[in-house]
Design an enzyme around this catalytic site. Structure first.
Site, PDB file in Angstrom:
ATOM      1  N   ARG A 208       0.817  -1.350   0.091  1.00  0.00           N
ATOM      2  CA  ARG A 208      -0.032   0.054   0.023  1.00  0.00           C
ATOM      3  C   ARG A 208       0.671   1.143   0.111  1.00  0.00           C
ATOM      4  NH1 ARG A 208      -3.409  -2.911  -1.776  1.00  0.00           N
ATOM      5  NH2 ARG A 208      -5.427  -3.298  -0.843  1.00  0.00           N
ATOM      6  N   GLU A 237      -2.823   7.785  -4.303  1.00  0.00           N
ATOM      7  CA  GLU A 237      -3.445   7.380  -5.729  1.00  0.00           C
ATOM      8  C   GLU A 237      -4.798   7.796  -5.942  1.00  0.00           C
ATOM      9  OE1 GLU A 237      -3.205   3.050  -5.926  1.00  0.00           O
ATOM     10  OE2 GLU A 237      -0.996   3.039  -5.082  1.00  0.00           O
ATOM     11  N   HIS A 254       0.265   0.208  -9.521  1.00  0.00           N
ATOM     12  CA  HIS A 254      -0.728  -0.579  -8.506  1.00  0.00           C
ATOM     13  C   HIS A 254      -1.268  -1.723  -9.249  1.00  0.00           C
ATOM     14  CE1 HIS A 254      -3.190  -0.489  -4.526  1.00  0.00           C
ATOM     15  NE2 HIS A 254      -2.778  -1.898  -5.138  1.00  0.00           N
TER      16      HIS A 254
END
Length: 378
Positions: A208, A237, A254
């Site tokens: 993360r 993000e 990601h």
């Protein structure tokens, strides 16, 4: 019964249509008006699921086809009496193979053998433990850090994060995101830790974004101290720090967990959970869903060395194919999500059938997750 599914969830339509009417919708932003006419919602990590999204809707079950759940307010769902299921471990193999693809690329570029490096794994859950197993199969030294597991008394030689920073040549993060509490992981890699990394170390974050302090990382890279960085996840993000992207060795959107197998596993796990929730339990064999892989079979002569492993791994997935497109569109609104939505099909190593004339090579490739067989040369 009406079921809303994220449009980026493969096989969702064909599976969930066995249970009711299915409508595919974008995950970010989710069309709120659709929620008023649906019984269940199946999401991926881009959809924030909480009271403000679902309050007053007839939704009685939420499934996330992801391993991570920090985008879901589980406490509120429980309080509201809404069923919930995630897909732990669904994309663990994909993330492990992403890390390998990056390490093998850096090793070739910088001319080092992975066997001469110590790899520190921070977070030894579904991803970290699989990564450890594959690295150790290759004879690569690993150091493990997982304070919650150490506190539970789990088996394993768990070290402190300090020890990993001092000893490891590679530090790779595979933790959930906890914003507070005794095992807080928000900015686990903070300014102090980043400053203390060995010169020439490699830092990898594929869990993360906020686990690594992005501003502190950019400051270290701008200071010119040698450090290789692989980032698949970013603070803020989908609006990442473009200067940081320009400074890292590998930057992706990601997608570390985005294999066809991983996504299909995520979908089948939440499908099975929802079918049980409504009392119509069903099981799905993953291989019945997946298409035939691009490469039928290949033949490998002789032992398995690092350059050969790199060629095999990159035949299936070369991380650079995802680095270039992100650099091209960095900073343009909406493009980060577009890369994820229109992601090129990617398979896992298990999709590659390798015939080896060397028995040891075949056994090792099997341990690494390839579909390998020993076929003696005549």
């Amino acid at each position: 019964m009406k079921i809303l599914v994220d449009e980026n969830m493969p096989y969702a339509r064909e599976l969930f249509s066995r249970l009711g009417e299915v409508k595919a919708v974008p995950g970010r932003p989710i069309p709120v008006e659709e929620l008023n006419h649906a019984d269940a919602l199946m999401v991926r990590s881009v959809t924030k699921v909480n009271e403000s999204l679902l309050s007053g809707t007839p939704i009685n079950f939420v499934g996330t086809a992801t391993a991570g759940t920090d985008h879901v307010d589980e406490a509120w769902l429980k309080q509201a009496g809404i069923g919930f299921s995630a897909a732990p471990g669904c994309n663990a193999i994909a993330v492990v193979e992403y890390v390998f693809s990056a390490l093998l690329m850096l090793a070739e570029r910088d001319g080092f053998s992975l066997r001469d490096r110590t790899i520190g794994i921070v977070g030894v859950g579904n991803v970290g433990s699989r990564l450890q197993t594959r690295l150790e199969a290759l004879g690569i030294r690993t150091l493990l850090c997982d304070p919650p597991r150490a506190a539970r008394g789990d088996e394993g030689d768990f070290r402190t994060l300090d020890e990993l920073v001092q000893e490891a040549d590679v530090l790779t993060f595979h933790t959930p995101l906890y914003k507070d509490g005794p095992y807080k992981t928000l900015h686990l890699a903070d300014e102090t830790l980043i400053r203390r990394l060995k010169p020439g170390a490699i830092l990898i974050n594929a869990c993360r974004g906020p686990v690594v302090d992005n501003a502190a990382l950019l400051a270290r890279l701008n200071a010119g101290q040698p450090l290789s960085v692989v980032l698949d996840v970013w603070e803020g993000e989908p609006d990442l720090n473009v200067a940081l992207l320009e400074a890292v060795d590998i930057g992706t959107s990601h997608i570390a967990g985005y294999t066809l197998e991983g996504k299909a596993r995520g979908t089948t796990q939440v499908f099975e959970a929802y079918s049980a929730f409504i009392g119509r339990e069903q099981h799905v064999a993953l291989e019945t869903l997946l298409p035939a892989p691009e490469f039928g079979r290949i033949t490998l002569h002789g032992p398995l060395d690092q350059p050969t492993l790199k060629r095999l791994a990159h035949l299936v997935y070369d991380v650079r194919r995802d680095d270039a497109p992100l650099r091209k569109v960095a900073g343009i609104p909406g493009e980060f999500d577009k890369l994820r939505k229109n992601y090129l099909e990617r398979r896992e190593w298990s999709s590659l059938y390798v015939m080896c004339d060397d028995e040891t090579a075949a056994a090792l490739l099997c341990k690494l997750g390839f579909n390998a067989v020993h076929h003696p040369a005549h």
